[in-house]
Design a protein around this motif. Structure first.
Motif, short mmCIF file in Angstrom:
data_model
loop_
_atom_site.label_atom_id
_atom_site.label_comp_id
_atom_site.label_asym_id
_atom_site.label_seq_id
_atom_site.Cartn_x
_atom_site.Cartn_y
_atom_site.Cartn_z
N LEU A 53 0.85 -1.19 0.00
CA LEU A 53 0.00 0.00 0.00
C LEU A 53 0.88 1.24 0.00
O LEU A 53 1.77 1.37 0.83
CB LEU A 53 -0.91 0.03 1.23
N LEU A 54 0.63 2.14 -0.93
CA LEU A 54 1.37 3.39 -1.00
C LEU A 54 0.50 4.49 -0.40
O LEU A 54 -0.51 4.87 -0.97
CB LEU A 54 1.72 3.72 -2.46
N ILE A 55 0.92 4.97 0.74
CA ILE A 55 0.15 5.98 1.47
C ILE A 55 1.01 7.24 1.56
O ILE A 55 2.13 7.20 2.06
CB ILE A 55 -0.22 5.49 2.88
N GLY A 56 0.52 8.33 1.02
CA GLY A 56 1.26 9.59 1.08
C GLY A 56 2.18 9.82 -0.10
O GLY A 56 2.88 10.83 -0.16
N PHE A 57 2.20 8.93 -1.07
CA PHE A 57 3.01 9.14 -2.27
C PHE A 57 2.13 9.88 -3.28
O PHE A 57 1.27 9.29 -3.92
CB PHE A 57 3.49 7.82 -2.86
#
Length: 129
Positions: A53-57
């Motif tokens: 999971l990419l969070i904040g990219f």
């Protein structure tokens, strides 16, 4: 002994710096890139995840530690098109290599300036995907 280390093809080594490399193990060299997501995806792959999971990219705006361009760095902010295109190319290559080598789903949570990953709006959606 409990330190994870890796090596990169640094731009100072002109014969290898422009290439795009996926490191199957920490002993292999990976691509140098102007964005840490390239490294993060490659390192994550070593742990054989089922989902990343990419969070904040978001690939835009300022970081919590400031806008790199205003401090004279070569970060994402203010890159010319050639540098930005190279960074996007390396992220795409790493994304594809991680999926091919691990079968992991990579999910972008929230908006991003580039359409690079399957995207959902909330963490709950990402966890259910």
């Amino acid at each position: 002994k409990n330190i994870l280390k890796f090596d990169i093809h640094h731009p100072a080594i002109k014969s290898k710096s422009g290439g795009t490399y996926y490191a199957e193990t920490p002993e292999d060299k990976m691509s140098w890139a102007k964005n840490s997501l390239v490294y993060a995806l490659n390192v994550a792959a070593w742990f054989r995840p089922k989902k990343i999971l990419l969070i904040g990219f978001d690939f835009k705006g300022s970081h919590f530690f400031g806008d790199g361009a205003s401090k004279g760095s070569q970060g994402d902010f203010g890159l010319d098109d050639k540098s930005r295109n190279d960074t996007v190319h390396k992220i795409n290559h790493m994304r594809d290599a991680v999926i091919e080598n691990t079968g992991a789903k990579i999910i972008q949570v929230g908006p991003c300036a580039e359409d690079l990953f399957n995207r959902v709006d909330t963490l709950e959606e990402a966890l259910d995907a």
